[in-house]
Design an enzyme around this catalytic site. Structure first.
Site, short mmCIF file in Angstrom:
data_model
loop_
_atom_site.label_atom_id
_atom_site.label_comp_id
_atom_site.label_asym_id
_atom_site.label_seq_id
_atom_site.Cartn_x
_atom_site.Cartn_y
_atom_site.Cartn_z
N ARG A 72 0.54 -1.09 0.03
CA ARG A 72 -0.09 -0.37 0.29
C ARG A 72 1.09 1.74 0.38
O ARG A 72 0.56 2.57 -0.77
CB ARG A 72 -0.90 -0.06 0.82
CG ARG A 72 -1.88 -0.84 0.95
CD ARG A 72 -2.56 -1.29 2.86
NE ARG A 72 -3.95 -2.75 2.16
CZ ARG A 72 -3.27 -3.79 2.97
NH1 ARG A 72 -2.14 -4.12 2.87
NH2 ARG A 72 -3.98 -4.94 2.14
N GLU A 109 4.25 -10.55 14.83
CA GLU A 109 3.57 -11.78 15.95
C GLU A 109 3.55 -12.87 16.12
O GLU A 109 4.09 -13.20 17.21
CB GLU A 109 2.26 -11.27 16.57
CG GLU A 109 1.76 -11.44 17.93
CD GLU A 109 -0.30 -11.68 17.20
OE1 GLU A 109 -0.41 -11.86 18.71
OE2 GLU A 109 -0.81 -11.26 16.19
#
Length: 213
Positions: A72, A109
């Site tokens: 993006r 994560e």
């Protein structure tokens, strides 16, 4: 810092940008509110506001490199680079660039990921801006900073369209300033028995890696 805290408080462009971002609950997995900026791109005025605010901020900072994070960051980086007279450098996921690359791994994560940049895309001493759509934990931006600095560039600032009010990621950016336009949008409705909005859980963007960025 947020744009509203840096001279743009009450600027109607920020509200227009925020309202143009669509929230999709439970995508790509349950409990995540996906901040969809494709609807921002469908709104020419809001998209222009986004680019204009960044351009106004960076026009006089003598930036010669705008580095966009896949994917993006590729949407916002090129028009900003053109407007301020800088080159655009794509920072890509592994095995996407055809030439010789320099790589930087970073933690998610769950697991790890990697960004790559063409060798020679920047030269020592160039002043760089890193651009992405959203920051949560800052792992991706930190990897981008490391890539550019390893090639001798000076990272002036990181910029994102969306960021949490208490962006923990800023602590990971090696002391680099972070400029954010708007906070994440939330939805005030009950989407399931176990998920009551408004809430912000997990990675607001969360791509296929299912990790924080």
């Amino acid at each position: 810092m947020f744009a509203a805290e840096n001279g743009l408080e009450g600027d109607p462009r920020l509200q227009a940008i925020s309202e143009a971002i669509r929230v999709i609950p439970n995508f790509p997995k349950k409990g995540i509110m996906f901040q969809d900026i494709t609807t921002l791109l469908l709104d020419p005025k809001a998209f222009k506001h986004t680019v204009d605010i960044f351009v106004d901020r960076y026009r006089d900072m003598k930036i010669s490199v705008v580095a966009g994070v896949e994917a993006r960051g590729f949407m916002f980086g090129p028009p900003i680079a053109l407007a301020i007279g800088a080159k655009f450098v794509p920072l890509r996921k592994p095995r996407k660039l055809p030439g010789e690359v320099i790589s930087q791994e970073y933690e998610l994560e769950y697991g790890e990921d990697c960004l790559e940049m063409h060798v020679g895309a920047v030269v020592p001493g160039e002043r760089a801006l890193v651009i992405d759509d959203l920051v949560a934990t800052g792992g991706t931006l930190c990897a981008a900073i490391n890539l550019l600095e390893r090639m001798g560039a000076e990272v002036v600032e990181c910029a994102c369209v969306i960021g949490l009010p208490d962006v923990k990621g800023q602590e990971r950016l090696k002391g680099k300033p972070l400029y954010i336009l708007v906070e994440p949008r939330i939805m005030e409705k009950v989407c399931s028995e176990s998920c009551l909005y408004p809430c912000v859980t997990g990675d607001l963007r969360s791509t296929s890696e299912n990790g924080f960025h």
